[in-house]
Design a protein around this motif. Structure first.
Motif, PDB file in Angstrom:
ATOM      1  N   GLY A  48     -33.087 113.325  19.003  1.00  0.00           N
ATOM      2  CA  GLY A  48     -34.165 112.357  19.162  1.00  0.00           C
ATOM      3  C   GLY A  48     -33.786 111.152  19.986  1.00  0.00           C
ATOM      4  O   GLY A  48     -34.652 110.462  20.533  1.00  0.00           O
ATOM      5  N   ARG A  49     -32.469 110.863  20.093  1.00  0.00           N
ATOM      6  CA  ARG A  49     -32.049 109.724  20.899  1.00  0.00           C
ATOM      7  C   ARG A  49     -31.961 110.070  22.378  1.00  0.00           C
ATOM      8  O   ARG A  49     -31.926 109.178  23.220  1.00  0.00           O
ATOM      9  CB  ARG A  49     -30.689 109.221  20.417  1.00  0.00           C
ATOM     10  CG  ARG A  49     -30.708 108.723  18.973  1.00  0.00           C
ATOM     11  CD  ARG A  49     -29.412 108.082  18.570  1.00  0.00           C
ATOM     12  NE  ARG A  49     -29.189 106.855  19.329  1.00  0.00           N
ATOM     13  CZ  ARG A  49     -28.118 106.073  19.166  1.00  0.00           C
ATOM     14  NH1 ARG A  49     -27.207 106.390  18.281  1.00  0.00           N
ATOM     15  NH2 ARG A  49     -27.973 104.985  19.888  1.00  0.00           N
ATOM     16  N   TYR A  50     -31.887 111.369  22.689  1.00  0.00           N
ATOM     17  CA  TYR A  50     -31.755 111.776  24.090  1.00  0.00           C
ATOM     18  C   TYR A  50     -32.973 112.522  24.621  1.00  0.00           C
ATOM     19  O   TYR A  50     -33.140 112.679  25.815  1.00  0.00           O
ATOM     20  CB  TYR A  50     -30.520 112.669  24.263  1.00  0.00           C
ATOM     21  CG  TYR A  50     -29.231 111.923  24.029  1.00  0.00           C
ATOM     22  CD1 TYR A  50     -28.633 111.192  25.050  1.00  0.00           C
ATOM     23  CD2 TYR A  50     -28.633 111.918  22.780  1.00  0.00           C
ATOM     24  CE1 TYR A  50     -27.450 110.500  24.843  1.00  0.00           C
ATOM     25  CE2 TYR A  50     -27.442 111.217  22.556  1.00  0.00           C
ATOM     26  CZ  TYR A  50     -26.861 110.514  23.597  1.00  0.00           C
ATOM     27  OH  TYR A  50     -25.712 109.831  23.378  1.00  0.00           O
ATOM     28  N   LEU A  51     -33.822 113.005  23.710  1.00  0.00           N
ATOM     29  CA  LEU A  51     -35.007 113.749  24.103  1.00  0.00           C
ATOM     30  C   LEU A  51     -36.241 113.103  23.500  1.00  0.00           C
ATOM     31  O   LEU A  51     -36.161 112.461  22.451  1.00  0.00           O
ATOM     32  CB  LEU A  51     -34.919 115.200  23.611  1.00  0.00           C
ATOM     33  CG  LEU A  51     -33.756 116.057  24.139  1.00  0.00           C
ATOM     34  CD1 LEU A  51     -33.783 117.402  23.437  1.00  0.00           C
ATOM     35  CD2 LEU A  51     -33.848 116.241  25.643  1.00  0.00           C
ATOM     36  N   PRO A  52     -37.415 113.259  24.119  1.00  0.00           N
ATOM     37  CA  PRO A  52     -38.657 112.832  23.471  1.00  0.00           C
ATOM     38  C   PRO A  52     -38.812 113.546  22.142  1.00  0.00           C
ATOM     39  O   PRO A  52     -38.368 114.685  21.973  1.00  0.00           O
ATOM     40  CB  PRO A  52     -39.742 113.268  24.471  1.00  0.00           C
ATOM     41  CG  PRO A  52     -39.031 113.358  25.783  1.00  0.00           C
ATOM     42  CD  PRO A  52     -37.635 113.797  25.476  1.00  0.00           C
ATOM     43  N   LYS A  53     -39.441 112.878  21.153  1.00  0.00           N
ATOM     44  CA  LYS A  53     -39.539 113.422  19.803  1.00  0.00           C
ATOM     45  C   LYS A  53     -40.183 114.804  19.806  1.00  0.00           C
ATOM     46  O   LYS A  53     -39.729 115.717  19.118  1.00  0.00           O
ATOM     47  CB  LYS A  53     -40.334 112.473  18.906  1.00  0.00           C
ATOM     48  CG  LYS A  53     -40.442 112.961  17.464  1.00  0.00           C
ATOM     49  CD  LYS A  53     -41.199 111.980  16.625  1.00  0.00           C
ATOM     50  CE  LYS A  53     -41.223 112.439  15.154  1.00  0.00           C
ATOM     51  NZ  LYS A  53     -41.788 113.757  14.968  1.00  0.00           N
ATOM     52  N   PRO A  95     -45.104 117.039  26.042  1.00  0.00           N
ATOM     53  CA  PRO A  95     -45.330 118.476  25.864  1.00  0.00           C
ATOM     54  C   PRO A  95     -46.530 118.826  24.979  1.00  0.00           C
ATOM     55  O   PRO A  95     -46.900 119.988  24.881  1.00  0.00           O
ATOM     56  CB  PRO A  95     -44.037 118.948  25.213  1.00  0.00           C
ATOM     57  CG  PRO A  95     -43.556 117.771  24.450  1.00  0.00           C
ATOM     58  CD  PRO A  95     -43.925 116.572  25.273  1.00  0.00           C
ATOM     59  N   VAL A  96     -47.125 117.815  24.292  1.00  0.00           N
ATOM     60  CA  VAL A  96     -48.292 118.069  23.449  1.00  0.00           C
ATOM     61  C   VAL A  96     -49.542 117.649  24.218  1.00  0.00           C
ATOM     62  O   VAL A  96     -49.648 116.512  24.669  1.00  0.00           O
ATOM     63  CB  VAL A  96     -48.198 117.290  22.127  1.00  0.00           C
ATOM     64  CG1 VAL A  96     -49.424 117.553  21.274  1.00  0.00           C
ATOM     65  CG2 VAL A  96     -46.928 117.674  21.368  1.00  0.00           C
ATOM     66  N   ALA A  97     -50.493 118.592  24.394  1.00  0.00           N
ATOM     67  CA  ALA A  97     -51.705 118.297  25.149  1.00  0.00           C
ATOM     68  C   ALA A  97     -52.498 117.169  24.497  1.00  0.00           C
ATOM     69  O   ALA A  97     -52.542 117.045  23.275  1.00  0.00           O
ATOM     70  CB  ALA A  97     -52.565 119.555  25.256  1.00  0.00           C
ATOM     71  N   ALA A 110     -44.644 121.120  33.673  1.00  0.00           N
ATOM     72  CA  ALA A 110     -43.846 120.425  32.661  1.00  0.00           C
ATOM     73  C   ALA A 110     -42.918 121.423  31.994  1.00  0.00           C
ATOM     74  O   ALA A 110     -43.342 122.520  31.625  1.00  0.00           O
ATOM     75  CB  ALA A 110     -44.753 119.773  31.617  1.00  0.00           C
ATOM     76  N   GLY A 111     -41.655 121.061  31.860  1.00  0.00           N
ATOM     77  CA  GLY A 111     -40.733 121.953  31.190  1.00  0.00           C
ATOM     78  C   GLY A 111     -39.301 121.507  31.328  1.00  0.00           C
ATOM     79  O   GLY A 111     -39.016 120.371  31.751  1.00  0.00           O
ATOM     80  N   ASN A 112     -38.357 122.396  30.972  1.00  0.00           N
ATOM     81  CA  ASN A 112     -36.928 122.101  30.999  1.00  0.00           C
ATOM     82  C   ASN A 112     -36.368 122.439  32.378  1.00  0.00           C
ATOM     83  O   ASN A 112     -36.442 123.589  32.836  1.00  0.00           O
ATOM     84  CB  ASN A 112     -36.194 122.905  29.935  1.00  0.00           C
ATOM     85  CG  ASN A 112     -36.654 122.533  28.541  1.00  0.00           C
ATOM     86  OD1 ASN A 112     -36.861 121.369  28.251  1.00  0.00           O
ATOM     87  ND2 ASN A 112     -36.815 123.532  27.671  1.00  0.00           N
TER      88      ASN A 112
END
Length: 597
Positions: free
Chosen positions: A377-382, A463-465, A512-514
């Motif tokens: 959670g500190r490096y990625l969006p929740k 990532p959530v519409a 959107a993606g990795n």
């Protein structure tokens, strides 16, 4: 690990073997003795628990009174009022106290105390208040003795003492503290502060201990009781026939309000150890002795047949097994509430012990998983972190097309600012700024994509519409500008330079993606709409929020927008129409909604 363990089924088998070998009589006698003794110990423990709770209450009240007494005794007005005043009586000049002034001042200083008394330098009572009621006192005669021993000790000029303990006044019981009022190197008077022991305290003790409680002052007058008034009167009459000294060492039986009780008394002493009255404990006899009655019935059954004895022994052993099972249930509930620091004790070396160890290992694994999730959670969006933890596919490279809003913000003239501030201060200033901005972003459900130097890139709708992505992006931009203005005063107080930001917002389809490598990846969005949002940000001046035509169509009914001249941006062949957002529209100005035409 199972080797050498005594299994539960073996324990039960050994219990039946004892019955088979003829230990019926010994078992019956042993159980009867243990239960009888346990019942007596339970009664004694219950009584002692009530006394300890009351003693703890006394200690707490005494500590509070000591603090209050210290504060009140330091009052300059009180010290001045306690000094003797010169007056004439029968033509002679004498020194007396202004009792009315002391009483008025005591009424101001008593701070809601139930008992508050003030004495002069000889320990003679000048003012006394019980609750809101103030006693009508006259100035004491010069030869009058101290009001009591404790005021006399408090005003002793050589060795003034503080006394704490129970006292009575007007047939009411108080927890009190008596001490001196010093003025320089002399004592000018004494103070007594107290809290009353009343029905509320008795009922609180009943809630904490399960025993009915009564407080009596000599001779056998109830001043506080947890029983109903009619039962309290009946108890008072019964106590009047008893020798209370004997009740402090023995338990007596009494029926009060048609309920049988076991009764015991504990003395209440004043600070000098003199008896003022008694604290009475009443424990329901039927409740305390219920276990003993139950076991007696079991003993009769045991004596009837060996089979019943065996069943009872198995039952008693099973009761011992329930303790680790209860630990396991309690631990599971704590984990369910989110407490990952729980560890249940391993009480035995049988299967239950193995189960306890397995539970502790499971909690350690869950705690580690939560720790990893927190690090994610500190490096990625929740939302991205949640997806990674829930689905291994969340770590795979790739993307999907999404309709989003993209926000860029950038500090104007940051290079010039950084030349005039120490590097450490620059990092601290940026951290304060980023913290405030990202808090606003997350509040509106945006995803922090990345920091680019002093710039912020954020996405709404991935990532959530989110069909309100554009509206939330514009609200975020307005609040970021407002928050920056609020930061100016904070920065100025620390000697930091002030700065302004420009913000650009665009909306449209992106991928959107990795992205990156399988060893190190980043969740982001790419596409022409992202580039346009970045270009709008670079065109925005200090304090300006620029939005594209696509964003304007979604938010024009909700925000004040100024149409600007089309601008030319890099890698776009035609001029781009832009709008400047200035404020949120007043309620009722026009229909709201992203889909407004």
């Amino acid at each position: 690990m199972m080797r050498g363990l005594l299994k539960v089924q073996n324990k039960l088998f050994l219990s039946f073997a004892l019955v088979v070998f003829g230990l019926v009589a010994a078992a019956v006698g042993y159980v009867g003795t243990i239960v009888s003794r346990q019942a007596g110990e339970t009664i004694a423990e219950d009584m002692q628990h009530s006394l300890k709770v009351f003693e703890a209450l006394q200690r707490e009240k005494t500590q509070n009174l000591a603090a209050l007494l210290r504060n009140i005794s330091e009052s300059p007005r009180l010290k001045a009022a306690l000094d003797l005043k010169e007056t004439k009586k029968k033509g002679k000049k004498i020194q007396v106290h202004d009792v009315a002034t002391v009483a008025d001042l005591a009424g101001e200083l008593k701070q809601g105390l139930d008992l508050f008394q003030v004495s002069d330098e000889k320990g003679r009572l000048l003012s006394a208040a019980m609750g809101e009621k103030l006693a009508d006192l006259k100035a004491p005669e010069p030869a009058a003795p101290p009001f009591d021993d404790f005021f006399a000790k408090a005003v002793d000029p050589e060795n003034p003492l503080v006394s704490a303990g129970a006292m009575t006044w007007d047939s009411r019981l108080f927890i009190t503290m008596t001490g001196p009022v010093p003025s320089g190197d002399r004592v000018v008077g004494g103070l007594r502060a107290g809290f009353e022991v009343g029905n509320k305290q008795a009922m609180d003790l009943r809630e904490q201990t399960g025993s009915e409680v009564a407080f009596i002052v000599n001779p056998a007058k109830i001043v506080a009781c947890s029983l109903a008034p009619a039962a309290a009167s009946e108890l008072e009459r019964w106590l009047g026939t008893m020798k209370l000294d004997a009740m402090s060492t023995h338990t007596f039986e009494a029926t009060v309000g048609a309920v049988p009780f076991l009764v015991q008394a504990a003395p209440l002493n004043d600070p000098a150890g003199r008896n003022l009255g008694w604290q009475i404990q009443l424990r329901s006899r039927s409740r305390v002795l219920a276990l003993l009655s139950k076991v007696r019935g079991g003993v009769i059954t045991i004596g009837a047949t060996g089979l019943v004895i065996a069943v009872l022994l198995a039952y008693l052993i099973a009761r011992g097994i329930t303790a680790p099972l209860k630990d396991l249930v309690d631990g599971t509930r704590m984990v369910d509430r989110g407490n990952m620091d729980v560890s249940i004790p391993v009480r035995t070396r049988d299967e239950l012990g193995v189960l306890a160890e397995a539970f502790n290992e499971m909690v350690k694994d869950l705690k580690e998983k939560e720790r990893v999730k927190a690090v994610f959670g500190r490096y990625l969006p929740k939302a991205v972190a949640d997806r990674v933890m829930a689905d291994k596919a969340g770590l795979e490279l790739g993307g999907e097309e999404r309709e989003v809003a993209i926000l860029f913000s950038d500090i104007r003239g940051f290079t010039a600012i950084s030349e005039h501030i120490a590097p450490q201060n620059l990092v601290t200033m940026l951290n304060v700024y980023f913290t405030r901005m990202v808090d606003i972003l997350l509040e509106h459900e945006g995803t922090l994509d990345k920091y680019v130097g002093d710039a912020i890139m954020a996405v709404f709708g991935a990532p959530v519409a989110d069909h309100d992505a554009a509206t939330k992006a514009v609200l975020t931009a307005l609040e970021m500008q407002a928050a920056l203005r609020a930061l100016h005063a904070e920065f100025a107080a620390k000697g930091w330079p002030q700065f302004e930001i420009g913000i650009g917002i665009n909306a449209g389809p992106v991928v959107a993606g990795n992205l990156g490598s399988i060893k190190q990846l980043s969740y982001t969005v790419i596409g022409e709409e992202v580039n346009l949002a970045s270009r709008l940000c670079s065109k925005a001046t200090k304090g300006q929020i620029l939005i594209s035509e696509a964003v304007f169509r979604k938010v024009k009914w909700s925000f004040e927008c100024n149409r600007l001249e089309p601008i030319t941006v890099k890698n776009v062949s035609h001029p781009v129409q832009v709008y400047e957002v200035t404020a949120v529209k007043a309620a009722g100005a026009a229909p709201a909604g992203n889909g407004a035409p």
